[in-house]
Motif scaffolding. Structure first.
Motif, PDB file in Angstrom:
ATOM      1  N   GLN A 185      -4.224  12.272 -14.659  1.00 31.28           N
ATOM      2  CA  GLN A 185      -3.275  11.323 -13.984  1.00 31.28           C
ATOM      3  C   GLN A 185      -1.918  11.719 -12.943  1.00 31.28           C
ATOM      4  O   GLN A 185      -1.973  13.095 -12.338  1.00 31.28           O
ATOM      5  N   LEU A 186      -1.533  11.037 -12.437  1.00 30.89           N
ATOM      6  CA  LEU A 186      -0.774  10.786 -11.129  1.00 30.89           C
ATOM      7  C   LEU A 186       0.565  11.317 -11.920  1.00 30.89           C
ATOM      8  O   LEU A 186       1.086  11.338 -13.193  1.00 30.89           O
TER       9      LEU A 186
ATOM     10  N   ASN B 150       2.807  -0.327  -3.301  1.00 29.44           N
ATOM     11  CA  ASN B 150       4.518  -0.461  -4.251  1.00 29.44           C
ATOM     12  C   ASN B 150       5.868   0.601  -3.723  1.00 29.44           C
ATOM     13  O   ASN B 150       6.191   0.045  -3.304  1.00 29.44           O
TER      14      ASN B 150
ATOM     15  N   TYR C 147      -3.723   4.247  -5.202  1.00 31.76           N
ATOM     16  CA  TYR C 147      -4.289   2.731  -3.999  1.00 31.76           C
ATOM     17  C   TYR C 147      -2.718   2.241  -4.360  1.00 31.76           C
ATOM     18  O   TYR C 147      -1.978   1.546  -3.910  1.00 31.76           O
ATOM     19  N   MET C 148      -2.764   2.127  -5.967  1.00 28.88           N
ATOM     20  CA  MET C 148      -1.473   0.654  -6.012  1.00 28.88           C
ATOM     21  C   MET C 148      -0.435   1.222  -6.116  1.00 28.88           C
ATOM     22  O   MET C 148       1.134   0.908  -5.564  1.00 28.88           O
ATOM     23  N   GLU C 149       0.883   2.846  -6.275  1.00 29.00           N
ATOM     24  CA  GLU C 149       1.336   3.801  -5.841  1.00 29.00           C
ATOM     25  C   GLU C 149       1.465   3.475  -4.412  1.00 29.00           C
ATOM     26  O   GLU C 149       2.665   3.217  -3.556  1.00 29.00           O
TER      27      GLU C 149
ATOM     28  N   ASP D 107     -10.165   5.434 -12.018  1.00 34.00           N
ATOM     29  CA  ASP D 107      -9.197   4.432 -12.359  1.00 34.00           C
ATOM     30  C   ASP D 107      -7.589   5.792 -12.195  1.00 34.00           C
ATOM     31  O   ASP D 107      -6.368   5.079 -11.596  1.00 34.00           O
ATOM     32  N   VAL D 108      -7.646   6.983 -11.329  1.00 29.39           N
ATOM     33  CA  VAL D 108      -7.095   7.684 -11.442  1.00 29.39           C
ATOM     34  C   VAL D 108      -6.989   7.627  -9.765  1.00 29.39           C
ATOM     35  O   VAL D 108      -5.457   7.406  -8.652  1.00 29.39           O
TER      36      VAL D 108
ATOM     37  N   ASN E 199      -7.667   4.410  -8.166  1.00 26.16           N
ATOM     38  CA  ASN E 199      -7.205   3.270  -7.829  1.00 26.16           C
ATOM     39  C   ASN E 199      -5.160   3.233  -8.245  1.00 26.16           C
ATOM     40  O   ASN E 199      -4.508   2.503  -7.733  1.00 26.16           O
ATOM     41  N   SER E 200      -4.806   4.457  -9.599  1.00 25.45           N
ATOM     42  CA  SER E 200      -3.370   4.446  -9.388  1.00 25.45           C
ATOM     43  C   SER E 200      -2.372   5.020  -8.450  1.00 25.45           C
ATOM     44  O   SER E 200      -1.850   4.835  -7.717  1.00 25.45           O
TER      45      SER E 200
END
Length: 89
Positions: A34-35, A86, A81-83, A75-76, A78-79
């Motif tokens: 995880q991030l 943001n 990229y989302m961070e 998923d990791v 993608n998180s």
């Protein structure tokens, strides 16, 4: 008096040495990968620059898989990229 310097870490994609607050940290925990926004997670960690090119290069070269010694899910990534979108630290 000199301000305390942040420790340098190496990006898994471009191999640049940067202060760790300029990088994302991904950590391998017993629960999974995880991030780690706190930079304090217990476990094997890998760092990547906070830019789209380095994250994409790390994904293409499978740098996280090699650094963390296990498969990293989309998923990791993608998180990450989302961070990045943001802009949070």
């Amino acid at each position: 008096m000199k301000a305390q310097e942040l420790p340098l870490r190496k990006c898994v994609a471009c191999n640049c040495m940067k202060p760790k607050n300029e990088l994302f940290r991904v950590v391998r925990l017993p629960e999974g990968i995880q991030l780690d926004p706190s930079y304090k997670g217990q476990g094997r960690g890998a760092y990547v620059c906070r830019n789209l090119e380095c994250i994409a290069l790390a994904q293409k070269k499978k740098s996280f898989n090699r650094a963390l010694k296990c498969a990293v899910s989309d998923d990791v990534l993608n998180s990450l990229y989302m961070e990045l979108e943001n802009g949070s630290r």
